[in-house]
Design a protein around this motif. Sequence first.
Motif, PDB file in Angstrom:
ATOM      1  N   GLY A   1      56.426  75.136  48.328  1.00 53.61           N
ATOM      2  CA  GLY A   1      56.683  74.257  49.469  1.00 53.61           C
ATOM      3  C   GLY A   1      56.858  72.797  49.108  1.00 53.61           C
ATOM      4  N   ALA A   2      56.829  72.476  47.812  1.00 55.05           N
ATOM      5  CA  ALA A   2      56.941  71.072  47.418  1.00 55.05           C
ATOM      6  C   ALA A   2      58.339  70.514  47.656  1.00 55.05           C
ATOM      7  CB  ALA A   2      56.560  70.905  45.942  1.00 55.05           C
ATOM      8  N   ALA A   3      59.344  71.384  47.628  1.00 51.49           N
ATOM      9  CA  ALA A   3      60.726  70.941  47.847  1.00 51.49           C
ATOM     10  C   ALA A   3      61.160  71.304  49.262  1.00 51.49           C
ATOM     11  CB  ALA A   3      61.659  71.567  46.815  1.00 51.49           C
ATOM     12  N   GLY A   4      60.443  70.813  50.247  1.00 53.08           N
ATOM     13  CA  GLY A   4      60.748  71.122  51.635  1.00 53.08           C
ATOM     14  C   GLY A   4      62.107  70.589  52.051  1.00 53.08           C
ATOM     15  N   VAL A   5      62.917  71.436  52.659  1.00 60.59           N
ATOM     16  CA  VAL A   5      64.281  71.054  53.034  1.00 60.59           C
ATOM     17  C   VAL A   5      64.273  69.938  54.078  1.00 60.59           C
ATOM     18  CG1 VAL A   5      66.461  71.881  53.995  1.00 60.59           C
ATOM     19  CG2 VAL A   5      65.093  73.368  52.525  1.00 60.59           C
ATOM     20  N   TYR A   6      63.363  70.014  55.033  1.00 59.09           N
ATOM     21  CA  TYR A   6      63.321  68.987  56.076  1.00 59.09           C
ATOM     22  C   TYR A   6      63.020  67.620  55.485  1.00 59.09           C
ATOM     23  CZ  TYR A   6      61.850  66.289  60.117  1.00 59.09           C
ATOM     24  OH  TYR A   6      61.720  65.305  61.060  1.00 59.09           O
ATOM     25  N   ASN A   7      62.112  67.562  54.528  1.00 61.65           N
ATOM     26  CA  ASN A   7      61.773  66.281  53.892  1.00 61.65           C
ATOM     27  C   ASN A   7      62.967  65.723  53.128  1.00 61.65           C
ATOM     28  OD1 ASN A   7      59.110  66.280  54.826  1.00 61.65           O
ATOM     29  ND2 ASN A   7      58.386  67.451  53.078  1.00 61.65           N
ATOM     30  N   ILE A   8      63.684  66.601  52.416  1.00 62.87           N
ATOM     31  CA  ILE A   8      64.874  66.148  51.696  1.00 62.87           C
ATOM     32  C   ILE A   8      65.917  65.609  52.677  1.00 62.87           C
ATOM     33  CG2 ILE A   8      66.796  66.891  50.234  1.00 62.87           C
ATOM     34  CD1 ILE A   8      64.916  68.936  48.971  1.00 62.87           C
ATOM     35  N   PHE A   9      66.111  66.315  53.777  1.00 60.75           N
ATOM     36  CA  PHE A   9      67.065  65.877  54.797  1.00 60.75           C
ATOM     37  C   PHE A   9      66.663  64.525  55.380  1.00 60.75           C
ATOM     38  CE2 PHE A   9      68.050  65.664  59.348  1.00 60.75           C
ATOM     39  CZ  PHE A   9      69.437  65.687  59.304  1.00 60.75           C
ATOM     40  N   LEU A  10      65.379  64.351  55.658  1.00 64.38           N
ATOM     41  CA  LEU A  10      64.894  63.112  56.262  1.00 64.38           C
ATOM     42  C   LEU A  10      65.128  61.921  55.340  1.00 64.38           C
ATOM     43  CD1 LEU A  10      63.338  61.996  58.750  1.00 64.38           C
ATOM     44  CD2 LEU A  10      61.237  62.318  57.440  1.00 64.38           C
ATOM     45  N   VAL A  11      64.792  62.068  54.070  1.00 64.99           N
ATOM     46  CA  VAL A  11      64.968  60.971  53.109  1.00 64.99           C
ATOM     47  C   VAL A  11      66.450  60.737  52.839  1.00 64.99           C
ATOM     48  CG1 VAL A  11      64.411  60.158  50.790  1.00 64.99           C
ATOM     49  CG2 VAL A  11      62.723  61.459  52.077  1.00 64.99           C
ATOM     50  N   ARG A  12      67.223  61.810  52.780  1.00 62.38           N
ATOM     51  CA  ARG A  12      68.673  61.668  52.560  1.00 62.38           C
ATOM     52  C   ARG A  12      69.310  60.850  53.675  1.00 62.38           C
ATOM     53  NH1 ARG A  12      73.132  64.363  54.554  1.00 62.38           N
ATOM     54  NH2 ARG A  12      74.977  64.398  53.177  1.00 62.38           N
ATOM     55  N   GLN A  13      68.954  61.131  54.922  1.00 62.52           N
ATOM     56  CA  GLN A  13      69.516  60.377  56.042  1.00 62.52           C
ATOM     57  C   GLN A  13      69.128  58.911  55.966  1.00 62.52           C
ATOM     58  OE1 GLN A  13      71.684  63.039  56.725  1.00 62.52           O
ATOM     59  NE2 GLN A  13      71.711  61.790  58.594  1.00 62.52           N
ATOM     60  N   PHE A  14      67.935  58.639  55.482  1.00 60.20           N
ATOM     61  CA  PHE A  14      67.485  57.257  55.347  1.00 60.20           C
ATOM     62  C   PHE A  14      68.288  56.536  54.266  1.00 60.20           C
ATOM     63  CE2 PHE A  14      64.678  53.719  54.557  1.00 60.20           C
ATOM     64  CZ  PHE A  14      64.062  53.496  55.771  1.00 60.20           C
TER      65      PHE A  14
ATOM     66  N   ALA B   1      65.717  64.408  44.786  1.00 61.86           N
ATOM     67  CA  ALA B   1      66.709  65.300  45.377  1.00 61.86           C
ATOM     68  C   ALA B   1      67.554  64.572  46.414  1.00 61.86           C
ATOM     69  CB  ALA B   1      66.003  66.498  46.012  1.00 61.86           C
ATOM     70  N   ALA B   2      66.917  63.784  47.267  1.00 58.91           N
ATOM     71  CA  ALA B   2      67.658  63.043  48.293  1.00 58.91           C
ATOM     72  C   ALA B   2      68.603  62.032  47.660  1.00 58.91           C
ATOM     73  CB  ALA B   2      66.675  62.346  49.231  1.00 58.91           C
ATOM     74  N   TYR B   3      68.167  61.385  46.587  1.00 57.43           N
ATOM     75  CA  TYR B   3      69.050  60.446  45.883  1.00 57.43           C
ATOM     76  C   TYR B   3      70.249  61.175  45.301  1.00 57.43           C
ATOM     77  CZ  TYR B   3      70.685  57.021  42.489  1.00 57.43           C
ATOM     78  OH  TYR B   3      71.469  56.154  41.765  1.00 57.43           O
ATOM     79  N   GLY B   4      70.013  62.343  44.721  1.00 55.12           N
ATOM     80  CA  GLY B   4      71.107  63.100  44.141  1.00 55.12           C
ATOM     81  C   GLY B   4      72.132  63.539  45.167  1.00 55.12           C
ATOM     82  N   TYR B   5      71.662  63.925  46.368  1.00 54.29           N
ATOM     83  CA  TYR B   5      72.576  64.400  47.405  1.00 54.29           C
ATOM     84  C   TYR B   5      73.301  63.270  48.122  1.00 54.29           C
ATOM     85  CZ  TYR B   5      71.038  69.260  47.142  1.00 54.29           C
ATOM     86  OH  TYR B   5      70.791  70.546  46.731  1.00 54.29           O
ATOM     87  N   THR B   6      72.941  62.027  47.858  1.00 50.86           N
ATOM     88  CA  THR B   6      73.617  60.904  48.510  1.00 50.86           C
ATOM     89  C   THR B   6      74.399  60.029  47.539  1.00 50.86           C
ATOM     90  OG1 THR B   6      71.538  59.651  48.325  1.00 50.86           O
ATOM     91  CG2 THR B   6      71.998  60.725  50.425  1.00 50.86           C
TER      92      THR B   6
END
Length: 277
Positions: free
Chosen positions: A148-161, A94-99
Amino acid sequence: MKQNRVGKIIAFIILAIVCLVWIFPLVWAVLTSFKSDIEIQKVGFSLFPKHWTIENYTKLLFGNDSSPVLSWFINSLIISLSHTVLVLFIVSFAAYGYTRLTFKGRDLLFSILLGTMMFPSVMNLIPNFKIVDTLGWTNTFLAVIVPGAAGVYNIFLVRQFILGIPKELDESAVVDGANEFQIFYYIILPLIRPVLTVVALFSFTGSWNDFLWPSIVISDIDKLPITPGLQLLQGQYLTYPGIGTAGALLALIPTFILYLIAQKSFMESMSLQSGIK
């Protein structure tokens, strides 16, 4: 120079005091778990046991069929590990897709996703239970692994990285003929391992310590994870504080070991450029 040295000494003393305040309850709990109940309930304070005993642990693990602590411990390991693996799989993609992927409404969709963080998680209890019940997952491990597997905070954290990783690396891979999956697997994934380690740490700890949701969706005592199981244990052994303390320490062991292993990656993740060599 002398003032700097005095300042460091004062800072060291303050940090040492804070450390002692935080660690003393843990030390007290460890030592108390090796005391007999008579010694624990005796008037007065004694840090070290006068007579060391492992009776609390033997009763906890092998002396009670109505409170299967070993089964709870194994259940928690299965649930927490499975949940963590699922979180890493979903969050990384998800983070890869959003970046890195370009599609219409991407930023708007992510903004809406972030907006859901404003709502308290307790609002999701009834809808989540309805979904789990409709799927027939109640009283199964899936009921506590998948939500809870797709936690928004986790996606945000990895996306920022990932945003800190230069896109020139992707462009070079495209020139060499790599597709999107190859770019993700061979370039992005190795660079985001520090932040994924932190996500795994948070996910495992959160799943391991979760009390409310497993108590709602799991009714079979043998299928309970250890955190809600300890609540039953506390009610059963209310007059036996040594057994309750031993159970709490047993539940603490996996997360404590995990933090010791992952502390280096946790510090690396504090820098968005830590994966770039």
